[in-house]
Write an enzyme that holds these catalytic residues in place. Structure first.
Site, PDB file in Angstrom:
ATOM      1  CB  THR A 119      -0.450   0.127   1.271  1.00  0.00           C
ATOM      2  OG1 THR A 119      -0.097  -0.175   2.553  1.00  0.00           O
ATOM      3  CG2 THR A 119      -1.773  -0.885   1.799  1.00  0.00           C
ATOM      4  CD  GLU A 154      -4.732  -2.560   2.320  1.00  0.00           C
ATOM      5  OE1 GLU A 154      -5.205  -2.070   1.327  1.00  0.00           O
ATOM      6  OE2 GLU A 154      -4.329  -1.814   2.967  1.00  0.00           O
ATOM      7  CE  LYS A 205     -14.734  12.346  12.972  1.00  0.00           C
ATOM      8  NZ  LYS A 205     -13.204  11.689  12.060  1.00  0.00           N
ATOM      9  CD1 TRP A 252     -18.568  13.269  11.882  1.00  0.00           C
ATOM     10  CD2 TRP A 252     -18.144  11.079  11.169  1.00  0.00           C
ATOM     11  NE1 TRP A 252     -18.115  11.862  12.840  1.00  0.00           N
ATOM     12  CE2 TRP A 252     -17.971  10.771  12.320  1.00  0.00           C
ATOM     13  CE3 TRP A 252     -18.288  10.296   9.219  1.00  0.00           C
ATOM     14  CZ2 TRP A 252     -17.485   9.735  12.451  1.00  0.00           C
ATOM     15  CZ3 TRP A 252     -17.174   9.150  10.428  1.00  0.00           C
ATOM     16  CH2 TRP A 252     -17.028   8.413  11.645  1.00  0.00           C
TER      17      TRP A 252
HETATM   18  P1  ADP Z   1      -3.282   3.725  -0.663  1.00  0.00           P
HETATM   19  O1  ADP Z   1      -4.038   4.913  -1.354  1.00  0.00           O
HETATM   20  O2  ADP Z   1      -3.615   3.534   0.714  1.00  0.00           O
HETATM   21  O3  ADP Z   1      -2.515   3.342  -1.200  1.00  0.00           O
HETATM   22  P2  ADP Z   1      -5.881   2.302  -2.314  1.00  0.00           P
HETATM   23  O4  ADP Z   1      -5.133   1.980  -3.003  1.00  0.00           O
HETATM   24  O5  ADP Z   1      -5.754   0.435  -1.905  1.00  0.00           O
HETATM   25  O6  ADP Z   1      -4.716   2.721  -0.939  1.00  0.00           O
HETATM   26  O7  ADP Z   1      -6.502   3.054  -2.205  1.00  0.00           O
HETATM   27  C1  ADP Z   1      -7.331   2.436  -1.502  1.00  0.00           C
HETATM   28  C2  ADP Z   1      -8.439   3.341  -0.773  1.00  0.00           C
HETATM   29  O8  ADP Z   1      -8.913   4.896  -2.026  1.00  0.00           O
HETATM   30  C3  ADP Z   1     -10.195   2.512  -0.736  1.00  0.00           C
HETATM   31  O9  ADP Z   1      -9.932   2.224   1.004  1.00  0.00           O
HETATM   32  C4  ADP Z   1     -10.276   4.654  -0.688  1.00  0.00           C
HETATM   33  O10 ADP Z   1     -10.860   5.095   0.380  1.00  0.00           O
HETATM   34  C5  ADP Z   1     -10.062   4.489  -1.832  1.00  0.00           C
HETATM   35  N1  ADP Z   1     -10.531   4.400  -2.932  1.00  0.00           N
HETATM   36  C6  ADP Z   1     -10.966   3.903  -4.129  1.00  0.00           C
HETATM   37  N2  ADP Z   1     -11.618   3.914  -4.580  1.00  0.00           N
HETATM   38  C7  ADP Z   1     -13.017   4.988  -4.765  1.00  0.00           C
HETATM   39  C8  ADP Z   1     -13.784   5.706  -5.427  1.00  0.00           C
HETATM   40  N3  ADP Z   1     -14.011   4.884  -6.133  1.00  0.00           N
HETATM   41  N4  ADP Z   1     -14.323   5.612  -4.211  1.00  0.00           N
HETATM   42  C9  ADP Z   1     -14.355   7.321  -3.523  1.00  0.00           C
HETATM   43  N5  ADP Z   1     -13.224   6.143  -2.492  1.00  0.00           N
HETATM   44  C10 ADP Z   1     -12.399   5.912  -3.001  1.00  0.00           C
END
Ligand code: ADP
Length: 547
Positions: free
Chosen positions: A185, A329, A438, A443
């Site tokens: 990640t 994940e 918040k 929220w």
């Molecule tokens: P990181 O950015 O932590 O590396 P990821 O690329 O796996 O991790 O991103 C996952 C996160 O991206 C999700 O938990 C969510 O918050 C956000 N996300 C992914 N797709 C969407 C979507 N279509 N709309 C809103 N948020 C999204």
């Protein structure tokens, strides 16, 4: 009593074997780092993946060894996906946009044996090589003619490594539950965490993304993943296209709007996928030239919320947006928004509102939202809480880490997102729990505020963040970038919120800037924005009315 059916392991190599037999001449087209366009069929790709497998064996790489890649979307990278996993080793895709010390951390944490790198990233690796303790050597993904002079130790040339090796041979038998690929990640909060995909999870995920009510991939499609192969395996597309016999088009490092549109046009791309930021660039280019890619039908938008203005812009070009939500994940697909008989019959405004939701899971994933006490909340579209998931391609724990609170006893993974689920099963992300604003005990969704800003004709991109506030706890502010040549004052943009959200949700301030910082995966870097613009403002100058 057991069933009497064959049990063939769901392995990654079996996907390629299938493509060789039934889609062998379907093309894989790559815009290379070196410049020219490269094209061949899945049968050629498989032959070279076998050569690579032989070469890896000779380098002493075997089952369970981890091999790193630092590469764009290109045919050699696909060969690595299959060649490495095919022999039971693990393909660790490294995101080159991470900070150098994060790259050092993950390469050492994974104990990568070799690193295969595109020419682009040789200078980066030269700086880090001395600290990469487990790495035995580096392979530059090019031919002899383009080999750079480099200070990298134990350096090999990819084409030399493959040359003259057998293009045939059976893949070794691999357990479908064996590790196949590793992705970290991006770690915007804390250390990057490794997610170790298995053959089985990868194959099942590739099937699920191909479903008609997912990316809808067929043997008549030409698919261009803009999402990088170093970001959650390009959302599984390089596994799904040989599975369904779709043509695969890979843009290499050429990700600007003009290059993408040209490549899409030349290759007849029907389906593409990426994060909203790349579509902003593409749409800006199409707007300038008034020439959308002629065969493009579907754009999968995920990784961050798809603003309604973006959906409208694509719709006006006759292109359908498919909104999807996922995480590293989750391999990454969790839910995807496609209509049902019931939703298709709704009036336009209701359908538009529904399109903003992230969608429903495909078979293989289950979702729920839970309240503060861990109780499951109803599917009513308004109760919001922590979003939890489980399924065949959801990680059960992080690589080489002690079990964490993100995985509960009952086998659910806490996503860190706050969401609602409606009676039709459509999930909507309210916010990431750390980004939600918040204010006065209520929220405010930063996503909602961003979607409104971006609907303003002068605004190109916007971020909403919390600013600490002595009276309300936090108050929202919006930081916006204007479209080239457009003008609008912060007050005009602030006034644009009037009537679109409750009064107390309107941002206290709008700041106009030249550009916004992004994470290594192309999302708004909110930690940095909070550092730059989120200083406490004392008592709010215009106290909101309620709640
Ligand atoms: P990181 O950015 O932590 O590396 P990821 O690329 O796996 O991790 O991103 C996952 C996160 O991206 C999700 O938990 C969510 O918050 C956000 N996300 C992914 N797709 C969407 C979507 N279509 N709309 C809103 N948020 C999204």
């Amino acid at each position: 009593m057991l069933g009497q059916m064959m049990t063939l392991p769901l392995t990654i190599a079996s996907v390629l074997d299938f493509a060789v037999r039934f889609h062998g001449d379907t093309e894989v087209v790559s815009k290379t780092v070196e410049g020219p366009v490269h094209r061949y069929g899945y049968a050629d790709l498989a032959a070279r993946a076998k050569q690579l497998a032989h070469a890896l064996g000779e380098l002493g790489v075997g089952e369970g060894d981890i091999v790193g890649t630092l590469a764009w979307n290109g045919y050699r990278h696909v060969e690595l996906y299959y060649g490495i996993s095919g022999i039971g080793a693990v393909c660790h895709t490294i995101n080159p946009r991470l900070f150098p010390d994060q790259i050092t951390y993950i390469v050492n944490h994974a104990e990568d044996r070799y690193i295969f790198t595109d020419l682009t990233f040789v200078p980066l690796l030269e700086k880090l090589a001395g600290q990469l303790t487990a790495v035995r050597g580096f392979v530059v993904m090019t031919d002899r003619q383009h080999m750079p002079s480099t200070t990298l130790p134990n350096v090999l040339c990819y084409e030399d490594l493959l040359a003259g090796r057998p293009t045939t041979g059976e893949w070794p038998s691999v357990d479908e539950n064996a590790a196949a690929a590793l992705c970290y990640t991006s770690g915007t909060t804390g250390r990057p965490r490794g997610v170790l995909y298995s053959h089985r999870s990868t194959v099942l995920h590739a099937m699920a993304i191909s479903f008609p009510d997912a990316f809808c991939l067929t043997a008549r499609d030409t698919v261009l993943p803009v999402v990088p192969m170093f970001h959650v395996n390009a959302w599984g597309i390089a596994y799904a296209t040989p599975m369904v016999g779709a043509k695969l088009v890979l843009p290499g490092p050429h990700l600007d709007g003009a290059s993408l549109v040209a490549l899409m046009d030349e290759e007849g791309v029907t389906t593409t996928a990426g994060v909203p930021t790349v579509w902003l660039n593409l749409l800006a280019h199409i707007h300038e030239t008034a020439r959308p890619p002629s065969r493009l039908r579907r754009v999968v938008v995920g990784g961050a919320a798809c603003p309604p203005a973006m959906m409208d812009a694509f719709q006006q070009l006759g292109i359908e947006t498919i909104h999807a939500w996922g995480m590293t994940e989750l391999s990454p697909l969790g839910v995807i928004n496609r209509p049902t008989v019931r939703t298709e019959a709704l009036p336009t405004d209701r359908r538009k509102a529904l399109a903003l939701k992230q969608g429903r899971p495909p078979f293989g994933i289950d979702i729920k939202v839970v309240g503060a006490g861990g109780e499951e909340l109803p599917f009513d579209g308004t109760s919001f809480g922590n979003l939890k998931v489980r399924g065949h391609w959801v990680c059960g724990g992080y690589f080489r880490q002690e079990p964490m609170a993100t995985h509960d006893q009952a086998g659910w993974f806490d996503t860190g997102d706050v969401a609602t689920i409606d009676s039709g099963g459509f999930m909507q992300v309210v916010d990431r729990s750390k980004d939600v604003i918040k204010s006065g005990g209520e929220w405010i969704s930063s996503i909602d505020l961003e979607n409104i800003a971006i609907a303003h004709p002068a605004v190109r991109e916007a971020a909403a963040i919390a600013r600490p506030d002595a009276k309300w706890g936090e108050r929202p502010i919006v930081i916006a970038v204007l479209k080239p040549g457009a003008t609008a004052s912060p007050e005009e943009i602030r006034a644009f919120y009037s009537g679109k959200v409750a009064k107390w949700c309107e941002p206290d301030e709008v700041v106009i800037v030249d550009s916004l910082p992004h994470t290594a995966t192309g999302k708004l870097l909110k930690t940095e924005l909070r550092r730059l613009y989120g200083q406490a403002a004392g008592l709010s100058s215009s106290p909101p009315n309620g709640p």
